[in-house]
Design an enzyme around this catalytic site. Sequence first.
Site, PDB file in Angstrom:
ATOM      1  N   LYS A 222       0.810  -1.217   0.000  1.00  0.00           N
ATOM      2  CA  LYS A 222       0.000   0.000   0.000  1.00  0.00           C
ATOM      3  C   LYS A 222       0.848   1.274   0.000  1.00  0.00           C
ATOM      4  O   LYS A 222       2.049   1.256   0.235  1.00  0.00           O
ATOM      5  CB  LYS A 222      -0.991  -0.030   1.170  1.00  0.00           C
ATOM      6  CG  LYS A 222      -2.108  -1.044   0.899  1.00  0.00           C
ATOM      7  CD  LYS A 222      -3.242  -0.982   1.881  1.00  0.00           C
ATOM      8  CE  LYS A 222      -4.367  -1.927   1.416  1.00  0.00           C
ATOM      9  NZ  LYS A 222      -5.449  -2.028   2.409  1.00  0.00           N
ATOM     10  N   ARG A 262      -3.144 -10.009   5.119  1.00  0.00           N
ATOM     11  CA  ARG A 262      -3.541 -10.200   3.716  1.00  0.00           C
ATOM     12  C   ARG A 262      -2.441  -9.648   2.823  1.00  0.00           C
ATOM     13  O   ARG A 262      -2.107  -8.463   2.890  1.00  0.00           O
ATOM     14  CB  ARG A 262      -4.864  -9.461   3.468  1.00  0.00           C
ATOM     15  CG  ARG A 262      -5.430  -9.560   2.065  1.00  0.00           C
ATOM     16  CD  ARG A 262      -6.693  -8.713   1.962  1.00  0.00           C
ATOM     17  NE  ARG A 262      -7.321  -8.820   0.648  1.00  0.00           N
ATOM     18  CZ  ARG A 262      -6.982  -8.081  -0.418  1.00  0.00           C
ATOM     19  NH1 ARG A 262      -6.003  -7.185  -0.320  1.00  0.00           N
ATOM     20  NH2 ARG A 262      -7.623  -8.236  -1.573  1.00  0.00           N
TER      21      ARG A 262
END
Length: 283
Positions: A222, A262
């Site tokens: 991210k 995740r």
Amino acid sequence: MRGRGTVQDLPEWDRCAVMGVVNVTPDSFSDGGRWFDTAAAVKHGLVLAGEGADLIDVGGESTRPGASRVDESEELRRVVPVVRGLASEGVTVSVDTMRARVAEQAVAAGAALVNDVSGGLADPDMVPVVAAAGVPFVVMHWRGFSESMNSRAVYEDVVAEVVAELRARMEAVVAGGVSRERIVIDPGLGFAKDASHDLSLVAHLDELRTLGRPLLVAASRKRFLGHVLAGEGAAPPPARERDAATAAVSALSAQAGAWAVRVHEVRATADAVRVARAVEGAA
């Protein structure tokens, strides 16, 4: 061992679990298009399982900032065959969707978990469908769709506000019929949050765990990791060059008691959570 919590109807692991990502999309921020073909997506999911993923999260709609939504029929076309193919191979499959109909058909195809980044807010039918299906449900912190979420990244105390908003959403989901024992919570890193907000949440995972449900941390590749790696004023490295940073967050999350992480690249994180478990066991 620090208690991570258990999720009804899912396996129990003696460490932080690893959820591998299979994006069946042309436009996801880090791997769009690579697994768009059904056969390629199933094969990739099996590779991730072989590398140590405990669950595989299959999604057919990009939720990167600014992404437009796809039609429901297209999302179904992308997702359901991949879910069916992986489940038929004995893989524990999660479906990443904000649509009740996609969740319903994915569960019918073998998905064991519904991972809704909106926590049931995007589709009013989602909570009733999940309740009727009797499957676990990930409730993520969410303030709006991808097109507008960056403008909603305004907080006075991001940790306190995320905890409060997640608590309210979790209670609404329970009131809607989903068993509390089947709920997983997710702080929603990168969703209506800037880099400083994401880092604060990672630093305070213990406060999120006060909600009393297992915690999923989805930091993989991210933007906030790109900002950390680039340093002030420099351009962030491409998403696929953030896997070592992702594994670092996975180790920190495991140490903080996360139920699962995740990730797109599984092997390094699978090693990281096993080392964290060994250190925990030696303490």
